[in-house]
Design a protein around this motif. Structure first.
Motif, PDB file in Angstrom:
ATOM      1  N   ALA A  67      82.951  61.843   8.048  1.00  0.00           N
ATOM      2  CA  ALA A  67      82.840  60.279   7.953  1.00  0.00           C
ATOM      3  C   ALA A  67      81.097  60.144   7.820  1.00  0.00           C
ATOM      4  N   ARG A  68      80.458  59.568   6.691  1.00  0.00           N
ATOM      5  CA  ARG A  68      79.104  59.408   6.408  1.00  0.00           C
ATOM      6  C   ARG A  68      78.318  60.670   6.614  1.00  0.00           C
ATOM      7  N   GLY A  69      78.858  61.811   6.227  1.00  0.00           N
ATOM      8  CA  GLY A  69      78.116  62.747   6.111  1.00  0.00           C
ATOM      9  C   GLY A  69      78.916  64.282   5.985  1.00  0.00           C
ATOM     10  N   PHE A  70      78.427  65.277   6.777  1.00  0.00           N
ATOM     11  CA  PHE A  70      78.976  66.524   6.686  1.00  0.00           C
ATOM     12  C   PHE A  70      78.871  67.377   7.793  1.00  0.00           C
ATOM     13  N   VAL A  71      79.837  68.361   7.956  1.00  0.00           N
ATOM     14  CA  VAL A  71      79.915  69.226   9.125  1.00  0.00           C
ATOM     15  C   VAL A  71      79.810  70.644   8.577  1.00  0.00           C
ATOM     16  N   MET A  72      79.012  71.228   9.216  1.00  0.00           N
ATOM     17  CA  MET A  72      78.892  72.471   9.105  1.00  0.00           C
ATOM     18  C   MET A  72      79.427  73.649  10.148  1.00  0.00           C
ATOM     19  N   ILE A  73      80.074  74.575  10.002  1.00  0.00           N
ATOM     20  CA  ILE A  73      80.663  75.243  10.774  1.00  0.00           C
ATOM     21  C   ILE A  73      79.607  76.493  11.221  1.00  0.00           C
ATOM     22  N   PRO A  74      79.519  76.880  12.259  1.00  0.00           N
ATOM     23  CA  PRO A  74      78.506  77.861  12.754  1.00  0.00           C
ATOM     24  C   PRO A  74      78.679  79.118  11.973  1.00  0.00           C
ATOM     25  N   ASP A  78      69.057  53.303  14.061  1.00  0.00           N
ATOM     26  CA  ASP A  78      70.425  53.098  14.391  1.00  0.00           C
ATOM     27  C   ASP A  78      71.232  54.267  13.848  1.00  0.00           C
ATOM     28  N   ASN A  79      71.316  54.613  12.463  1.00  0.00           N
ATOM     29  CA  ASN A  79      72.008  55.601  12.026  1.00  0.00           C
ATOM     30  C   ASN A  79      71.915  56.958  12.346  1.00  0.00           C
ATOM     31  N   ALA A  80      70.586  57.131  12.958  1.00  0.00           N
ATOM     32  CA  ALA A  80      70.383  58.489  13.635  1.00  0.00           C
ATOM     33  C   ALA A  80      70.901  58.511  14.861  1.00  0.00           C
ATOM     34  N   ILE A  81      70.841  57.382  15.598  1.00  0.00           N
ATOM     35  CA  ILE A  81      71.606  57.387  17.037  1.00  0.00           C
ATOM     36  C   ILE A  81      73.198  57.560  16.701  1.00  0.00           C
ATOM     37  N   ASP A  82      73.685  56.785  15.650  1.00  0.00           N
ATOM     38  CA  ASP A  82      75.157  57.012  15.298  1.00  0.00           C
ATOM     39  C   ASP A  82      75.618  58.337  15.291  1.00  0.00           C
ATOM     40  N   LEU A  83      74.835  59.235  14.562  1.00  0.00           N
ATOM     41  CA  LEU A  83      75.044  60.516  14.070  1.00  0.00           C
ATOM     42  C   LEU A  83      75.081  61.341  15.328  1.00  0.00           C
ATOM     43  N   VAL A  84      74.100  61.081  16.411  1.00  0.00           N
ATOM     44  CA  VAL A  84      74.049  61.819  17.532  1.00  0.00           C
ATOM     45  C   VAL A  84      75.158  61.709  18.604  1.00  0.00           C
ATOM     46  N   LEU A  85      75.727  60.377  18.465  1.00  0.00           N
ATOM     47  CA  LEU A  85      76.853  59.912  19.323  1.00  0.00           C
ATOM     48  C   LEU A  85      78.025  60.568  18.650  1.00  0.00           C
TER      49      LEU A  85
END
Length: 174
Positions: free
Chosen positions: A130-137, A51-58
């Motif tokens: 939210a619940r993680g990180f975002v990396m710019i290209p 579920d957490n993996a799917i949430d990240l993809v969504l």
């Protein structure tokens, strides 16, 4: 009519119950050989539910238009391989009828002691989300560094044996 295609990627650790998971391998080893074969019990890996993996993809898909080219990285708990082996043993043999036996096989070439979701070199391009990180290209201009060091499974919050048992049981229901 041509529309712009947006790209985002995701990174996360091991998905409990997914194809290629070591958990069914450990179960089979216990049933067949009454032992678990572990490369190094101190190795740590990230773990998350389906579920957490799917949430990240969504979530990544939801922000694809505004954050084109970004990588979404899940905040995951970790557990050592030795602890995981003991957890699986407890699931297979809840009445403790068998003695816990482990065979250490040693690390294989190229294998890392601790899983890494982003490196020290990537960290300046990463910010909390939210619940993680975002990396710019890497092609985007970096205005100022964001995070100072990488994120690996040694530094991550550790999941308890009981929490891992719940993840495994939940995955078996899927």
């Amino acid at each position: 009519r041509r529309e712009k295609t947006n790209f985002v990627t995701v990174r996360y650790g091991n998905v409990v119950g997914s194809t290629g998971s070591v958990i069914p391998v450990f179960k089979q080893q216990i049933e067949d050989y009454e032992e678990v074969r572990v490369t190094n019990p101190q190795m740590t890996r990230f773990w998350l539910s389906i579920d957490n993996a799917i949430d990240l993809v969504l979530k990544a898909n939801q922000f694809a238009e505004d954050l084109d080219g970004n990588t979404f990285i899940s905040l995951c708990p970790s557990m050592s391989i030795g602890e995981l082996a003991q957890t699986v043993w407890r699931l297979v043999d809840p009445d403790k009828k068998r003695d816990w036996k482990v065979k250490y096989t040693g690390m294989r070439p190229g294998e890392k002691m601790h899983e890494e979701l982003f490196s020290d070199q990537e960290a300046p391009r990463v910010e909390g989300f939210a619940r993680g990180f975002v990396m710019i290209p890497p092609t985007d201009k970096l205005t100022e560094p964001r995070i100072s060091d990488g994120y690996n499974s040694l530094k991550a919050h550790r999941i308890s044996v009981d929490q891992m048992i719940e993840l495994i049981k939940d995955a078996e229901q899927v």
